[in-house]
Design a protein around this motif. Sequence first.
Motif, PDB file in Angstrom:
ATOM      1  N   LEU A  25       0.859  -1.178   0.000  1.00  0.00           N
ATOM      2  CA  LEU A  25       0.000   0.000   0.000  1.00  0.00           C
ATOM      3  C   LEU A  25       0.895   1.228   0.000  1.00  0.00           C
ATOM      4  O   LEU A  25       1.668   1.447   0.935  1.00  0.00           O
ATOM      5  N   PHE A  26       0.796   2.021  -1.059  1.00  0.00           N
ATOM      6  CA  PHE A  26       1.580   3.246  -1.180  1.00  0.00           C
ATOM      7  C   PHE A  26       0.745   4.424  -0.690  1.00  0.00           C
ATOM      8  O   PHE A  26      -0.353   4.666  -1.183  1.00  0.00           O
ATOM      9  N   ILE A  27       1.290   5.165   0.274  1.00  0.00           N
ATOM     10  CA  ILE A  27       0.599   6.322   0.842  1.00  0.00           C
ATOM     11  C   ILE A  27       1.395   7.573   0.523  1.00  0.00           C
ATOM     12  O   ILE A  27       2.618   7.616   0.718  1.00  0.00           O
ATOM     13  N   ALA A  28       0.693   8.596   0.035  1.00  0.00           N
ATOM     14  CA  ALA A  28       1.324   9.886  -0.242  1.00  0.00           C
ATOM     15  C   ALA A  28       0.936  10.872   0.858  1.00  0.00           C
ATOM     16  O   ALA A  28      -0.201  11.354   0.888  1.00  0.00           O
TER      17      ALA A  28
ATOM     18  N   ALA B  76      -5.498   9.056  -0.868  1.00  0.00           N
ATOM     19  CA  ALA B  76      -4.085   9.204  -0.525  1.00  0.00           C
ATOM     20  C   ALA B  76      -3.275   7.935  -0.727  1.00  0.00           C
ATOM     21  O   ALA B  76      -2.075   7.922  -0.414  1.00  0.00           O
ATOM     22  N   ALA B  77      -3.874   6.873  -1.255  1.00  0.00           N
ATOM     23  CA  ALA B  77      -3.138   5.613  -1.342  1.00  0.00           C
ATOM     24  C   ALA B  77      -3.444   4.851  -2.625  1.00  0.00           C
ATOM     25  O   ALA B  77      -4.552   4.929  -3.173  1.00  0.00           O
ATOM     26  N   VAL B  78      -2.461   4.115  -3.072  1.00  0.00           N
ATOM     27  CA  VAL B  78      -2.562   3.188  -4.196  1.00  0.00           C
ATOM     28  C   VAL B  78      -2.109   1.823  -3.720  1.00  0.00           C
ATOM     29  O   VAL B  78      -1.081   1.696  -3.044  1.00  0.00           O
ATOM     30  N   LEU B  79      -2.881   0.800  -4.053  1.00  0.00           N
ATOM     31  CA  LEU B  79      -2.538  -0.569  -3.681  1.00  0.00           C
ATOM     32  C   LEU B  79      -1.937  -1.283  -4.893  1.00  0.00           C
ATOM     33  O   LEU B  79      -2.570  -1.362  -5.947  1.00  0.00           O
ATOM     34  N   ALA B  80      -0.722  -1.781  -4.730  1.00  0.00           N
ATOM     35  CA  ALA B  80      -0.052  -2.518  -5.796  1.00  0.00           C
ATOM     36  C   ALA B  80      -0.158  -4.015  -5.535  1.00  0.00           C
ATOM     37  O   ALA B  80       0.254  -4.501  -4.482  1.00  0.00           O
TER      38      ALA B  80
ATOM     39  N   PHE C  85      -4.191  -0.250  -7.955  1.00  0.00           N
ATOM     40  CA  PHE C  85      -5.561   0.147  -7.647  1.00  0.00           C
ATOM     41  C   PHE C  85      -5.520   1.494  -6.927  1.00  0.00           C
ATOM     42  O   PHE C  85      -4.979   1.595  -5.823  1.00  0.00           O
ATOM     43  N   GLY C  86      -6.095   2.524  -7.548  1.00  0.00           N
ATOM     44  CA  GLY C  86      -6.124   3.835  -6.913  1.00  0.00           C
ATOM     45  C   GLY C  86      -7.257   3.968  -5.912  1.00  0.00           C
ATOM     46  O   GLY C  86      -8.182   3.160  -5.875  1.00  0.00           O
ATOM     47  N   GLY C  87      -7.184   5.004  -5.087  1.00  0.00           N
ATOM     48  CA  GLY C  87      -8.237   5.276  -4.115  1.00  0.00           C
ATOM     49  C   GLY C  87      -8.392   4.220  -3.052  1.00  0.00           C
ATOM     50  O   GLY C  87      -9.509   3.960  -2.590  1.00  0.00           O
ATOM     51  N   MET C  88      -7.271   3.603  -2.624  1.00  0.00           N
ATOM     52  CA  MET C  88      -7.346   2.445  -1.721  1.00  0.00           C
ATOM     53  C   MET C  88      -6.843   2.745  -0.316  1.00  0.00           C
ATOM     54  O   MET C  88      -6.450   1.839   0.414  1.00  0.00           O
ATOM     55  N   GLY C  89      -6.882   4.016   0.094  1.00  0.00           N
ATOM     56  CA  GLY C  89      -6.426   4.333   1.441  1.00  0.00           C
ATOM     57  C   GLY C  89      -7.357   3.867   2.541  1.00  0.00           C
ATOM     58  O   GLY C  89      -6.947   3.710   3.688  1.00  0.00           O
ATOM     59  N   ALA C  90      -8.638   3.655   2.205  1.00  0.00           N
ATOM     60  CA  ALA C  90      -9.638   3.271   3.204  1.00  0.00           C
ATOM     61  C   ALA C  90     -10.063   1.822   3.030  1.00  0.00           C
ATOM     62  O   ALA C  90     -10.258   1.358   1.905  1.00  0.00           O
ATOM     63  N   TYR C  91     -10.205   1.129   4.138  1.00  0.00           N
ATOM     64  CA  TYR C  91     -10.749  -0.231   4.166  1.00  0.00           C
ATOM     65  C   TYR C  91      -9.971  -1.184   3.258  1.00  0.00           C
ATOM     66  O   TYR C  91     -10.542  -2.059   2.623  1.00  0.00           O
ATOM     67  N   SER C  92      -8.671  -1.033   3.202  1.00  0.00           N
ATOM     68  CA  SER C  92      -7.809  -1.955   2.480  1.00  0.00           C
ATOM     69  C   SER C  92      -6.931  -2.663   3.502  1.00  0.00           C
ATOM     70  O   SER C  92      -7.258  -3.770   3.939  1.00  0.00           O
ATOM     71  N   ILE C  93      -5.892  -1.998   3.944  1.00  0.00           N
ATOM     72  CA  ILE C  93      -5.047  -2.604   4.971  1.00  0.00           C
ATOM     73  C   ILE C  93      -5.800  -2.750   6.295  1.00  0.00           C
ATOM     74  O   ILE C  93      -5.524  -3.651   7.081  1.00  0.00           O
ATOM     75  N   ALA C  94      -6.800  -1.917   6.515  1.00  0.00           N
ATOM     76  CA  ALA C  94      -7.577  -2.000   7.755  1.00  0.00           C
ATOM     77  C   ALA C  94      -8.381  -3.289   7.846  1.00  0.00           C
ATOM     78  O   ALA C  94      -8.680  -3.765   8.943  1.00  0.00           O
ATOM     79  N   MET C  95      -8.752  -3.872   6.705  1.00  0.00           N
ATOM     80  CA  MET C  95      -9.596  -5.063   6.693  1.00  0.00           C
ATOM     81  C   MET C  95      -8.855  -6.311   6.227  1.00  0.00           C
ATOM     82  O   MET C  95      -9.455  -7.377   6.094  1.00  0.00           O
ATOM     83  N   SER C  96      -7.570  -6.184   5.973  1.00  0.00           N
ATOM     84  CA  SER C  96      -6.806  -7.317   5.455  1.00  0.00           C
ATOM     85  C   SER C  96      -6.605  -8.387   6.522  1.00  0.00           C
ATOM     86  O   SER C  96      -6.324  -8.104   7.685  1.00  0.00           O
TER      87      SER C  96
ATOM     88  N   ALA D  83       4.435   1.671   2.046  1.00  0.00           N
ATOM     89  CA  ALA D  83       5.555   2.507   1.615  1.00  0.00           C
ATOM     90  C   ALA D  83       5.035   3.910   1.370  1.00  0.00           C
ATOM     91  O   ALA D  83       3.941   4.099   0.828  1.00  0.00           O
ATOM     92  N   LEU D  84       5.801   4.906   1.790  1.00  0.00           N
ATOM     93  CA  LEU D  84       5.435   6.296   1.577  1.00  0.00           C
ATOM     94  C   LEU D  84       6.068   6.795   0.283  1.00  0.00           C
ATOM     95  O   LEU D  84       7.230   6.493  -0.011  1.00  0.00           O
ATOM     96  N   VAL D  85       5.301   7.549  -0.488  1.00  0.00           N
ATOM     97  CA  VAL D  85       5.781   8.074  -1.764  1.00  0.00           C
ATOM     98  C   VAL D  85       5.502   9.563  -1.856  1.00  0.00           C
ATOM     99  O   VAL D  85       4.610  10.090  -1.182  1.00  0.00           O
ATOM    100  N   SER D  86       6.278  10.230  -2.694  1.00  0.00           N
ATOM    101  CA  SER D  86       6.085  11.668  -2.879  1.00  0.00           C
ATOM    102  C   SER D  86       4.842  11.972  -3.694  1.00  0.00           C
ATOM    103  O   SER D  86       4.176  12.982  -3.486  1.00  0.00           O
ATOM    104  N   ASP D  87       4.526  11.093  -4.644  1.00  0.00           N
ATOM    105  CA  ASP D  87       3.423  11.329  -5.565  1.00  0.00           C
ATOM    106  C   ASP D  87       2.828   9.992  -5.963  1.00  0.00           C
ATOM    107  O   ASP D  87       3.557   8.997  -6.090  1.00  0.00           O
ATOM    108  N   LEU D  88       1.517   9.951  -6.164  1.00  0.00           N
ATOM    109  CA  LEU D  88       0.859   8.694  -6.519  1.00  0.00           C
ATOM    110  C   LEU D  88       0.832   8.448  -8.019  1.00  0.00           C
ATOM    111  O   LEU D  88       0.481   7.351  -8.460  1.00  0.00           O
ATOM    112  N   GLY D  89       1.202   9.444  -8.815  1.00  0.00           N
ATOM    113  CA  GLY D  89       1.119   9.302 -10.258  1.00  0.00           C
ATOM    114  C   GLY D  89      -0.291   9.573 -10.742  1.00  0.00           C
ATOM    115  O   GLY D  89      -1.256   9.580  -9.970  1.00  0.00           O
TER     116      GLY D  89
END
Length: 386
Positions: free
Chosen positions: A25-28, A262-266, A349-360, A372-378
């Motif tokens: 999970l990439f968080i900006a 704020a997050a993208v799931l790879a 997968f964009g828009g995955m900051g909510a209910y992704s890692i929280a429910m895994s 992983a923290l990133v400067s930009d999500l692309g």
Amino acid sequence: MQHTAPLSATPAAYLAKHSPDAPVLFIAPSVLQATARRFQADFDGLVTYAVKANDRTEVLSNLVAAGITTFDVASPAEMAAVRAVCPQAVLHYNNPVRSAAEVKAGIAAGVYSWSIDDMSELAKLRDVPRDNEVAVRFALPVKGAAYDFGSKFGAAPEQAAALLRAVVEMGFTPSMCFHPGTQCNDPQAWVQYVHAAADILRAAGVSIKRMNIGGGFAVDRGFDAPDHRAVFAAVKAALVESFGAEAPTLLCEPGRAMVADAAVLATRIKGMRNEGRTVFLNDGIYGGLPDLRDMGLSGLVDVVGPEGALRQGAPTPRVVFGPTCDSLDRLPDGLPMPEDAQTGDYLLFGGMGAYSIAMSTAFNGYGLAGVALVSDLGAQPKRKAA
């Protein structure tokens, strides 16, 4: 001196450098803080954060940095997570059904605001300090949300009036709260609740100083951008119409809408069958993708090769399975993927900051745990709904 490693530029750059074989999970932080500041600028009231959407330290600390200091917590574990990041935070315990041990933990954690929707739950608060706020949560049969919370929580209007009177009789500061439901983009849902709240208060003969209009604010899933300002404007107009000069101040508790963007799931393609029409990923509904099962496919999906280059073939609908041995581990059919996607590629997968890692979960030894923290999500793709 503490050393902080520089952030990767984008998820694609990180993937090209590290080649992870587990989902990430990439968080900006820049996006997260910008969202928090936008909510605070646009909403005429107190903005809190519903911790259930994502309780990671990286998320909580960046929200605090952006000025969020009040949190909606649903359990003692969430209280501890907030206190670890912001010891002076104000806690609102808005899960209305609690055990005696949980009430005790809330008192010990210094919870200020509690919600209730039943007399039996109010009785459990007998040891709560009387300078605390107790909000009566009510529910209406309104439409406009992906799914409704009213089937689980919320008193009927008549019961809510009785609860308000009982809250006052016990010596608490009375308040009201509601939740229009998940992924709600219809301002009229909030308008109906505000008008109903005024009616309930008149029936109860009780006045309140503030009202919680809940969360449920929609996020962009790649099809239709939400208009939060329209919701806020409709709420303000309804407040003036229903309460006039006696209007209470407002607070809201976004969860999904605060962190999703704020997050993208790879995830990585483990294998492909049936001439590429069937795809197996290293993550699925038991990991970071349960929200797709519940909310439908996202329109924010890119595919990049191992070297980070974007696949640009024509989109082709695929059947997508997760990594576990359970046949239920399957996304809704028809996920569009470029025709040149290959085994070893990454789905972003964009828009995955909510209910992704929280429910895994860790079912079968899989699951989403890496951040992983990133400067930009692309840049995120935008697609029309099927």
